[in-house]
Scaffold this motif. Structure first.
Motif, short mmCIF file in Angstrom:
data_model
loop_
_atom_site.label_atom_id
_atom_site.label_comp_id
_atom_site.label_asym_id
_atom_site.label_seq_id
_atom_site.Cartn_x
_atom_site.Cartn_y
_atom_site.Cartn_z
N THR A 224 8.00 -5.54 15.79
CA THR A 224 6.72 -5.12 15.21
C THR A 224 5.52 -5.80 15.87
O THR A 224 4.40 -5.65 15.42
CB THR A 224 6.68 -5.45 13.70
OG1 THR A 224 6.90 -6.86 13.54
CG2 THR A 224 7.73 -4.66 12.94
N SER A 225 5.75 -6.55 16.93
CA SER A 225 4.67 -7.25 17.60
C SER A 225 4.69 -6.93 19.09
O SER A 225 5.75 -6.96 19.73
CB SER A 225 4.83 -8.76 17.40
OG SER A 225 3.98 -9.46 18.29
N LEU A 226 3.52 -6.65 19.64
CA LEU A 226 3.44 -6.35 21.08
C LEU A 226 3.86 -7.54 21.91
O LEU A 226 4.30 -7.38 23.05
CB LEU A 226 2.02 -5.91 21.45
CG LEU A 226 1.57 -4.58 20.84
CD1 LEU A 226 0.14 -4.26 21.25
CD2 LEU A 226 2.50 -3.45 21.22
N ASP A 227 3.77 -8.75 21.35
CA ASP A 227 4.23 -9.95 22.06
C ASP A 227 5.73 -9.87 22.38
O ASP A 227 6.20 -10.49 23.32
CB ASP A 227 3.99 -11.21 21.23
CG ASP A 227 2.51 -11.47 21.00
OD1 ASP A 227 1.69 -10.93 21.75
OD2 ASP A 227 2.19 -12.22 20.06
N GLN A 228 6.46 -9.11 21.58
CA GLN A 228 7.91 -9.00 21.74
C GLN A 228 8.31 -7.93 22.77
O GLN A 228 9.49 -7.72 23.01
CB GLN A 228 8.56 -8.68 20.40
CG GLN A 228 8.36 -9.77 19.36
CD GLN A 228 8.83 -9.32 17.99
OE1 GLN A 228 8.33 -8.35 17.44
NE2 GLN A 228 9.80 -10.03 17.45
N MET A 229 7.32 -7.26 23.37
CA MET A 229 7.62 -6.18 24.32
C MET A 229 8.15 -6.70 25.65
O MET A 229 8.69 -5.93 26.43
CB MET A 229 6.38 -5.32 24.58
CG MET A 229 6.20 -4.23 23.55
SD MET A 229 4.83 -3.15 23.95
CE MET A 229 5.64 -1.94 25.00
N VAL B 204 2.94 5.44 23.65
CA VAL B 204 3.82 5.77 22.53
C VAL B 204 4.61 4.54 22.11
O VAL B 204 4.67 4.21 20.92
CB VAL B 204 4.78 6.93 22.90
CG1 VAL B 204 5.80 7.15 21.80
CG2 VAL B 204 3.99 8.21 23.17
N ARG B 205 5.18 3.83 23.07
CA ARG B 205 5.96 2.63 22.74
C ARG B 205 5.11 1.59 22.03
O ARG B 205 5.51 1.03 21.01
CB ARG B 205 6.57 2.04 24.01
CG ARG B 205 7.66 2.89 24.61
CD ARG B 205 8.32 2.17 25.80
NE ARG B 205 9.19 3.07 26.51
CZ ARG B 205 8.88 3.67 27.66
NH1 ARG B 205 7.71 3.43 28.26
NH2 ARG B 205 9.73 4.50 28.24
N ALA B 206 3.92 1.32 22.57
CA ALA B 206 3.03 0.33 21.97
C ALA B 206 2.60 0.75 20.57
O ALA B 206 2.54 -0.07 19.65
CB ALA B 206 1.80 0.12 22.85
N GLY B 207 2.34 2.03 20.38
CA GLY B 207 1.92 2.53 19.07
C GLY B 207 3.00 2.39 18.02
O GLY B 207 2.71 2.05 16.86
N ILE B 208 4.23 2.64 18.41
CA ILE B 208 5.34 2.49 17.47
C ILE B 208 5.52 1.02 17.10
O ILE B 208 5.65 0.67 15.93
CB ILE B 208 6.65 3.09 18.06
CG1 ILE B 208 6.53 4.62 18.12
CG2 ILE B 208 7.86 2.67 17.23
CD1 ILE B 208 7.64 5.29 18.88
N ILE B 209 5.50 0.15 18.09
CA ILE B 209 5.70 -1.28 17.84
C ILE B 209 4.55 -1.84 17.00
O ILE B 209 4.79 -2.56 16.03
CB ILE B 209 5.84 -2.06 19.17
CG1 ILE B 209 7.20 -1.74 19.80
CG2 ILE B 209 5.70 -3.57 18.92
CD1 ILE B 209 7.38 -2.30 21.19
#
Length: 82
Positions: free
Chosen positions: A48-53, A26-31
Protein backbone atom coordinates in the motif's frame (compact mmCIF):
# COMPACT_ATOMS: atom_id res chain seq x y z
CA UNK A 1 -25.04 -9.03 -14.21
CA UNK A 2 -22.35 -10.85 -12.14
CA UNK A 3 -22.02 -13.64 -14.67
CA UNK A 4 -20.85 -11.31 -17.44
CA UNK A 5 -17.48 -10.79 -15.71
CA UNK A 6 -14.62 -13.08 -16.72
CA UNK A 7 -12.73 -14.80 -13.89
CA UNK A 8 -9.15 -13.76 -13.34
CA UNK A 9 -7.20 -10.54 -13.28
CA UNK A 10 -7.34 -7.92 -15.98
CA UNK A 11 -3.76 -7.48 -17.27
CA UNK A 12 -2.12 -4.19 -16.25
CA UNK A 13 -1.50 -3.46 -19.96
CA UNK A 14 -5.23 -3.70 -20.69
CA UNK A 15 -6.13 -1.40 -17.80
CA UNK A 16 -3.47 1.08 -18.93
CA UNK A 17 -4.97 1.11 -22.43
CA UNK A 18 -8.47 1.66 -21.03
CA UNK A 19 -7.28 4.67 -19.03
CA UNK A 20 -5.03 5.92 -21.83
CA UNK A 21 -2.09 5.89 -19.43
CA UNK A 22 1.20 4.09 -18.89
CA UNK A 23 1.26 0.73 -17.06
CA UNK A 24 3.37 2.30 -14.29
CA UNK A 25 0.55 4.84 -13.70
CA UNK A 26 -1.89 1.96 -13.17
CA UNK A 27 0.50 0.14 -10.83
CA UNK A 28 1.20 3.27 -8.77
CA UNK A 29 -2.52 4.10 -8.57
CA UNK A 30 -3.42 0.66 -7.27
CA UNK A 31 -0.63 0.69 -4.68
CA UNK A 32 -1.33 4.27 -3.50
CA UNK A 33 -5.06 3.59 -3.39
CA UNK A 34 -6.32 6.35 -5.68
CA UNK A 35 -7.14 3.84 -8.42
CA UNK A 36 -9.64 1.51 -6.69
CA UNK A 37 -9.67 -1.31 -9.24
CA UNK A 38 -7.55 -3.95 -7.54
CA UNK A 39 -4.79 -4.93 -5.15
CA UNK A 40 -1.03 -5.27 -5.15
CA UNK A 41 0.65 -8.03 -3.16
CA UNK A 42 4.13 -9.39 -2.62
CA UNK A 43 4.51 -12.85 -1.08
CA UNK A 44 0.89 -12.69 0.05
CA UNK A 45 1.19 -9.33 1.80
CA UNK A 46 -0.76 -6.28 0.63
CA UNK A 47 1.40 -3.46 -0.76
CA UNK A 48 0.00 0.00 0.00
CA UNK A 49 3.03 2.30 -0.11
CA UNK A 50 4.94 3.51 -3.16
CA UNK A 51 8.11 3.08 -1.07
CA UNK A 52 7.54 -0.67 -1.35
CA UNK A 53 7.60 -0.61 -5.17
CA UNK A 54 11.38 -1.11 -5.27
CA UNK A 55 12.06 -4.31 -7.21
CA UNK A 56 14.90 -5.26 -4.83
CA UNK A 57 12.18 -6.45 -2.44
CA UNK A 58 10.84 -8.91 -5.02
CA UNK A 59 8.08 -9.10 -7.58
CA UNK A 60 4.74 -7.39 -6.94
CA UNK A 61 1.65 -9.20 -8.17
CA UNK A 62 -1.27 -7.08 -9.30
CA UNK A 63 -4.86 -8.23 -9.28
CA UNK A 64 -7.23 -6.00 -11.23
CA UNK A 65 -10.88 -6.85 -10.75
CA UNK A 66 -12.89 -7.00 -14.00
CA UNK A 67 -15.95 -5.79 -12.06
CA UNK A 68 -14.18 -2.85 -10.39
CA UNK A 69 -12.60 -1.81 -13.70
CA UNK A 70 -16.04 -1.87 -15.30
CA UNK A 71 -17.57 0.13 -12.43
CA UNK A 72 -14.83 2.77 -12.72
CA UNK A 73 -14.63 3.03 -16.51
CA UNK A 74 -17.56 1.23 -18.13
CA UNK A 75 -15.08 -1.07 -19.89
CA UNK A 76 -16.10 -4.74 -19.91
CA UNK A 77 -13.05 -7.01 -20.04
CA UNK A 78 -13.74 -10.21 -21.96
CA UNK A 79 -10.50 -12.03 -21.22
CA UNK A 80 -8.20 -10.53 -23.85
CA UNK A 81 -4.56 -10.33 -22.84
CA UNK A 82 -3.64 -7.00 -24.42
Amino acid sequence: MEDQFVNGSVPVAVAARVYGKDASWVRAGIIAGWLPIGKATRKGKLITSLDQMNSKYGRINFYISPKLLWEETGYLWKGERD
